[in-house]
Design a protein around this motif. Structure first.
Motif, PDB file in Angstrom:
ATOM      1  N   ALA A  85     -41.781  83.532  28.575  1.00  0.00           N
ATOM      2  CA  ALA A  85     -41.898  83.459  27.116  1.00  0.00           C
ATOM      3  C   ALA A  85     -43.305  83.832  26.671  1.00  0.00           C
ATOM      4  O   ALA A  85     -43.486  84.577  25.697  1.00  0.00           O
ATOM      5  CB  ALA A  85     -41.544  82.062  26.621  1.00  0.00           C
ATOM      6  N   PHE A  89     -44.101  86.914  24.222  1.00  0.00           N
ATOM      7  CA  PHE A  89     -44.856  86.809  22.972  1.00  0.00           C
ATOM      8  C   PHE A  89     -46.050  87.765  22.987  1.00  0.00           C
ATOM      9  O   PHE A  89     -46.369  88.381  21.978  1.00  0.00           O
ATOM     10  CB  PHE A  89     -45.350  85.378  22.736  1.00  0.00           C
ATOM     11  CG  PHE A  89     -44.271  84.395  22.383  1.00  0.00           C
ATOM     12  CD1 PHE A  89     -43.325  84.691  21.420  1.00  0.00           C
ATOM     13  CD2 PHE A  89     -44.204  83.165  23.020  1.00  0.00           C
ATOM     14  CE1 PHE A  89     -42.345  83.778  21.080  1.00  0.00           C
ATOM     15  CE2 PHE A  89     -43.223  82.252  22.695  1.00  0.00           C
ATOM     16  CZ  PHE A  89     -42.280  82.561  21.731  1.00  0.00           C
ATOM     17  N   SER A 138     -47.377  82.233  17.325  1.00  0.00           N
ATOM     18  CA  SER A 138     -46.154  82.084  18.123  1.00  0.00           C
ATOM     19  C   SER A 138     -46.410  81.252  19.378  1.00  0.00           C
ATOM     20  O   SER A 138     -45.558  80.435  19.764  1.00  0.00           O
ATOM     21  CB  SER A 138     -45.569  83.450  18.480  1.00  0.00           C
ATOM     22  OG  SER A 138     -46.466  84.211  19.246  1.00  0.00           O
ATOM     23  N   CYS A 141     -46.749  77.533  18.217  1.00  0.00           N
ATOM     24  CA  CYS A 141     -45.443  76.999  17.793  1.00  0.00           C
ATOM     25  C   CYS A 141     -44.496  76.820  18.979  1.00  0.00           C
ATOM     26  O   CYS A 141     -43.727  75.852  19.027  1.00  0.00           O
ATOM     27  CB  CYS A 141     -44.815  77.903  16.742  1.00  0.00           C
ATOM     28  SG  CYS A 141     -45.698  77.860  15.176  1.00  0.00           S
ATOM     29  N   PHE A 142     -44.549  77.733  19.934  1.00  0.00           N
ATOM     30  CA  PHE A 142     -43.695  77.592  21.119  1.00  0.00           C
ATOM     31  C   PHE A 142     -44.079  76.354  21.930  1.00  0.00           C
ATOM     32  O   PHE A 142     -43.214  75.590  22.353  1.00  0.00           O
ATOM     33  CB  PHE A 142     -43.800  78.853  21.982  1.00  0.00           C
ATOM     34  CG  PHE A 142     -42.958  78.797  23.220  1.00  0.00           C
ATOM     35  CD1 PHE A 142     -41.579  78.921  23.143  1.00  0.00           C
ATOM     36  CD2 PHE A 142     -43.535  78.615  24.459  1.00  0.00           C
ATOM     37  CE1 PHE A 142     -40.793  78.859  24.290  1.00  0.00           C
ATOM     38  CE2 PHE A 142     -42.766  78.554  25.607  1.00  0.00           C
ATOM     39  CZ  PHE A 142     -41.385  78.677  25.521  1.00  0.00           C
ATOM     40  N   GLU A 145     -43.259  73.287  19.924  1.00  0.00           N
ATOM     41  CA  GLU A 145     -41.833  73.282  19.611  1.00  0.00           C
ATOM     42  C   GLU A 145     -41.547  73.009  18.134  1.00  0.00           C
ATOM     43  O   GLU A 145     -40.572  72.336  17.785  1.00  0.00           O
ATOM     44  CB  GLU A 145     -41.088  72.283  20.497  1.00  0.00           C
ATOM     45  CG  GLU A 145     -41.141  72.635  21.961  1.00  0.00           C
ATOM     46  CD  GLU A 145     -40.407  71.650  22.848  1.00  0.00           C
ATOM     47  OE1 GLU A 145     -40.063  70.532  22.383  1.00  0.00           O
ATOM     48  OE2 GLU A 145     -40.169  72.003  24.015  1.00  0.00           O
TER      49      GLU A 145
END
Length: 181
Positions: A85, A89, A138, A141-142, A145
């Motif tokens: 991930a 990103f 991003s 935020c990832f 969560e």
């Protein structure tokens, strides 16, 4: 023999990446050294910023490898998904960074070619700001969560900070990706 924990595996990967970047990729990809002498003064070379980044990756990897770890968990699919991930990103943000400047300029520059505009305000910041904010936002935020205004403000602050430290003090520096456009 000691088991390889997830942190140590990640650390070893970072050490290998840092060494490959610093000693193979960057020297093969850059025409200049870390610092160059031009017209009697020292200027930032093309390889300075990526070499510093490689050094930070290498140091972080060594900290993970040699640091004390309370976790003895082995690398698993969740670790690989997380790294995947993060890489995803990064790739998406770099693509946005690469194409946002030329795309915005094509709509608002009055037909001027982006290559000519890439070192003028606001065009030299367009792709870097949009892609940089997208990347930092991003990632935050990832990891958290959730979406938050705080993450957006941190993202904006990080990008502005990089511009203040890296672009404004030097007349001959092009922010990424403008050197390749």
């Amino acid at each position: 023999m000691q088991k390889l924990s997830a942190n140590k595996a990640l650390g070893l990967g970072c050490v290998v990446l840092g060494v490959v970047l610093a000693f193979i990729w960057i020297p093969l990809d850059s025409d200049t050294g870390l610092v160059e002498r031009s017209r009697g003064r020292f200027v930032v070379g093309d390889s300075l910023a990526p070499t510093l980044a490689a050094a930070f990756i290498l140091i972080a990897g060594m900290m993970l490898v040699f640091g004390r770890s309370d976790q003895d968990d082995k690398p698993n699919r969740d670790n690989l998904r997380f790294i995947g991930a993060m890489v995803g990103f990064g790739i998406i943000s770099l693509l946005v960074m690469r194409w946002a400047g030329p795309m915005v300029a094509s709509f608002f520059s009055g037909g001027e070619e982006y290559r000519i505009l890439r070192d003028t305000v606001p065009w030299k910041y367009t792709g870097f700001v949009i892609g940089g904010i997208l990347l930092v936002f991003s990632l935050i935020c990832f990891v958290e969560e959730r979406l938050s205004w705080r993450a957006l403000l941190i993202s904006i602050g990080a990008v502005v900070g990089i511009i203040l430290l890296y672009d404004l003090p030097f007349d001959d520096v092009l922010l990424p990706p403008n050197g390749d456009v």
